[in-house]
Motif scaffolding. Structure first.
Motif, PDB file in Angstrom:
ATOM      1  N   ALA A  18      82.151   2.815  15.677  1.00 32.85           N
ATOM      2  CA  ALA A  18      81.511   3.097  16.969  1.00 32.85           C
ATOM      3  C   ALA A  18      81.300   1.791  17.743  1.00 32.85           C
ATOM      4  N   ALA A  19      80.853   0.747  17.049  1.00 30.43           N
ATOM      5  CA  ALA A  19      80.658  -0.557  17.699  1.00 30.43           C
ATOM      6  C   ALA A  19      82.002  -1.114  18.172  1.00 30.43           C
ATOM      7  N   PHE A  20      83.053  -0.926  17.363  1.00 33.01           N
ATOM      8  CA  PHE A  20      84.389  -1.390  17.719  1.00 33.01           C
ATOM      9  C   PHE A  20      84.891  -0.672  18.970  1.00 33.01           C
ATOM     10  N   LYS A  21      84.672   0.667  19.044  1.00 35.54           N
ATOM     11  CA  LYS A  21      85.090   1.426  20.227  1.00 35.54           C
ATOM     12  C   LYS A  21      84.366   0.912  21.467  1.00 35.54           C
ATOM     13  N   ASN A  22      83.095   0.590  21.295  1.00 36.32           N
ATOM     14  CA  ASN A  22      82.293   0.058  22.396  1.00 36.32           C
ATOM     15  C   ASN A  22      82.883  -1.283  22.872  1.00 36.32           C
ATOM     16  N   ASN A  23      83.252  -2.145  21.922  1.00 35.89           N
ATOM     17  CA  ASN A  23      83.853  -3.431  22.276  1.00 35.89           C
ATOM     18  C   ASN A  23      85.210  -3.242  22.946  1.00 35.89           C
ATOM     19  N   LEU A  24      85.993  -2.267  22.485  1.00 37.24           N
ATOM     20  CA  LEU A  24      87.305  -2.003  23.088  1.00 37.24           C
ATOM     21  C   LEU A  24      87.150  -1.545  24.538  1.00 37.24           C
ATOM     22  N   ALA A  25      86.108  -0.767  24.812  1.00 34.48           N
ATOM     23  CA  ALA A  25      85.902  -0.249  26.166  1.00 34.48           C
ATOM     24  C   ALA A  25      85.668  -1.391  27.155  1.00 34.48           C
ATOM     25  N   GLU A 112      97.072 -11.663  26.822  1.00 38.82           N
ATOM     26  CA  GLU A 112      95.774 -12.173  26.361  1.00 38.82           C
ATOM     27  C   GLU A 112      94.864 -11.016  25.970  1.00 38.82           C
ATOM     28  N   MET A 113      94.871  -9.960  26.787  1.00 39.62           N
ATOM     29  CA  MET A 113      94.006  -8.809  26.529  1.00 39.62           C
ATOM     30  C   MET A 113      94.424  -8.069  25.254  1.00 39.62           C
ATOM     31  N   THR A 114      95.747  -7.959  25.008  1.00 37.83           N
ATOM     32  CA  THR A 114      96.183  -7.298  23.768  1.00 37.83           C
ATOM     33  C   THR A 114      95.778  -8.148  22.566  1.00 37.83           C
ATOM     34  N   LYS A 115      95.857  -9.472  22.720  1.00 42.18           N
ATOM     35  CA  LYS A 115      95.435 -10.365  21.639  1.00 42.18           C
ATOM     36  C   LYS A 115      93.943 -10.173  21.359  1.00 42.18           C
ATOM     37  N   LEU A 116      93.167 -10.047  22.435  1.00 45.35           N
ATOM     38  CA  LEU A 116      91.725  -9.823  22.311  1.00 45.35           C
ATOM     39  C   LEU A 116      91.455  -8.495  21.594  1.00 45.35           C
ATOM     40  N   ALA A 117      92.214  -7.468  21.938  1.00 41.93           N
ATOM     41  CA  ALA A 117      92.048  -6.152  21.291  1.00 41.93           C
ATOM     42  C   ALA A 117      92.367  -6.258  19.798  1.00 41.93           C
ATOM     43  N   ARG A 118      93.440  -6.997  19.463  1.00 41.41           N
ATOM     44  CA  ARG A 118      93.796  -7.173  18.046  1.00 41.41           C
ATOM     45  C   ARG A 118      92.698  -7.914  17.295  1.00 41.41           C
ATOM     46  N   ASN A 119      92.127  -8.964  17.936  1.00 45.75           N
ATOM     47  CA  ASN A 119      91.050  -9.725  17.293  1.00 45.75           C
ATOM     48  C   ASN A 119      89.832  -8.852  17.044  1.00 45.75           C
ATOM     49  N   GLU A 120      89.501  -8.000  18.018  1.00 45.07           N
ATOM     50  CA  GLU A 120      88.374  -7.066  17.841  1.00 45.07           C
ATOM     51  C   GLU A 120      88.677  -6.123  16.669  1.00 45.07           C
ATOM     52  N   GLY A 121      89.931  -5.663  16.589  1.00 46.86           N
ATOM     53  CA  GLY A 121      90.332  -4.775  15.496  1.00 46.86           C
ATOM     54  C   GLY A 121      90.199  -5.465  14.149  1.00 46.86           C
ATOM     55  N   GLU A 122      90.623  -6.719  14.082  1.00 44.54           N
ATOM     56  CA  GLU A 122      90.510  -7.493  12.843  1.00 44.54           C
ATOM     57  C   GLU A 122      89.053  -7.643  12.432  1.00 44.54           C
ATOM     58  N   ALA A 123      88.183  -7.934  13.408  1.00 46.15           N
ATOM     59  CA  ALA A 123      86.754  -8.092  13.114  1.00 46.15           C
ATOM     60  C   ALA A 123      86.175  -6.776  12.584  1.00 46.15           C
ATOM     61  N   ALA A 124      86.603  -5.660  13.156  1.00 51.53           N
ATOM     62  CA  ALA A 124      86.120  -4.355  12.696  1.00 51.53           C
ATOM     63  C   ALA A 124      86.611  -4.076  11.271  1.00 51.53           C
ATOM     64  N   LYS A 125      87.877  -4.440  10.977  1.00 51.56           N
ATOM     65  CA  LYS A 125      88.405  -4.239   9.620  1.00 51.56           C
ATOM     66  C   LYS A 125      87.629  -5.073   8.611  1.00 51.56           C
ATOM     67  N   VAL A 126      87.302  -6.319   8.991  1.00 49.36           N
ATOM     68  CA  VAL A 126      86.532  -7.189   8.099  1.00 49.36           C
ATOM     69  C   VAL A 126      85.166  -6.557   7.815  1.00 49.36           C
ATOM     70  N   ILE A 171      91.027   2.360  12.870  1.00 49.87           N
ATOM     71  CA  ILE A 171      90.952   1.122  13.662  1.00 49.87           C
ATOM     72  C   ILE A 171      92.343   0.744  14.168  1.00 49.87           C
ATOM     73  N   ASP A 172      93.347   0.815  13.272  1.00 52.13           N
ATOM     74  CA  ASP A 172      94.723   0.490  13.677  1.00 52.13           C
ATOM     75  C   ASP A 172      95.198   1.399  14.807  1.00 52.13           C
ATOM     76  N   LYS A 178      95.007   1.115  22.561  1.00 46.31           N
ATOM     77  CA  LYS A 178      94.449   0.200  23.564  1.00 46.31           C
ATOM     78  C   LYS A 178      95.544  -0.761  24.054  1.00 46.31           C
ATOM     79  N   GLU A 179      96.371  -1.250  23.134  1.00 47.47           N
ATOM     80  CA  GLU A 179      97.473  -2.145  23.523  1.00 47.47           C
ATOM     81  C   GLU A 179      98.425  -1.437  24.479  1.00 47.47           C
ATOM     82  N   GLN A 180      98.755  -0.173  24.205  1.00 51.05           N
ATOM     83  CA  GLN A 180      99.643   0.580  25.082  1.00 51.05           C
ATOM     84  C   GLN A 180      99.001   0.756  26.463  1.00 51.05           C
ATOM     85  N   GLU A 181      97.689   1.011  26.461  1.00 49.88           N
ATOM     86  CA  GLU A 181      96.963   1.190  27.714  1.00 49.88           C
ATOM     87  C   GLU A 181      96.970  -0.108  28.542  1.00 49.88           C
TER      88      GLU A 181
END
Length: 185
Positions: A18-25, A112-126, A171-172, A178-181
């Motif tokens: 839920a926190a990850f979805k919030n960060n993605l938004a 840059e934004m897709t990279k940011l989305a991937r980093n958020e995803g990695e943080a959520a996986k961790v 998460i993946d 998000k990357e496609q969007e």
């Protein structure tokens, strides 16, 4: 005991998603979204409050947000807060209404934004993996204290791993969509 540990781990993993979805938004895509301004803080009678508490944020069209302050004197403060946020937006005041046009994103900015989305995803996986580790350690402690058998431990760890795998797959999926969007022009 073990059931409580599994239930607790699953609930916390759900909260992480839920926190990850919030960060993605908050990550900007090519389209306008009222959630984009959620992170903007406005000074209101000496304290900083979220924009949503002093104004109504809505969509005018796919590339323009409208911000309608609830009090007359707040327009200039809201405009200033949006301009000074790190979103790179330039609001324009039209009487009581503030229009926030979203400039088209360059290819470089999209990457840059897709990279940011991937980093958020990695943080959520961790975060999810840390919860798995904590749950497994709690189960091992029960076995050590002779409150559960080693067979129970193996079963519990397998169940916790299944839950972890399911959350990481979610998460993946979220990162990919998000990357496609972001990359859609």
């Amino acid at each position: 005991m073990i059931a409580d540990i599994k239930k607790n781990a699953e609930a916390k993993m759900g909260q992480s998603i839920a926190a990850f979805k919030n960060n993605l938004a908050k990550i900007r895509t090519g389209r306008a979204s009222p959630g984009l301004l959620d992170s903007v803080q406005v000074e209101y009678y000496g304290s900083m409050v979220p924009l949503s508490q002093v104004a109504n944020v809505s969509l005018l069209d796919s590339r323009t947000l409208s911000v309608q302050p609830w009090e007359k004197g707040m327009g200039a403060k809201i405009e200033k807060a949006i301009r000074e946020s790190d979103l790179g937006l330039n609001p324009a005041s039209m009487g009581d209404l503030i229009r926030v046009p979203l400039p088209p994103m360059s290819e470089e900015r999209r990457k840059e934004m897709t990279k940011l989305a991937r980093n958020e995803g990695e943080a959520a996986k961790v975060a999810v993996r840390n919860l798995r580790r904590d749950a497994n350690e709690a189960v091992k402690k029960l076995v050590k204290d002779k409150q559960a058998s080693e067979d129970d431990q193996k079963r519990a760890e397998a169940d916790i791993q299944k839950v972890t795998d399911r959350h990481i797959a979610e998460i993946d999926t979220l990162v990919t969509s998000k990357e496609q969007e972001i990359m859609a022009v």
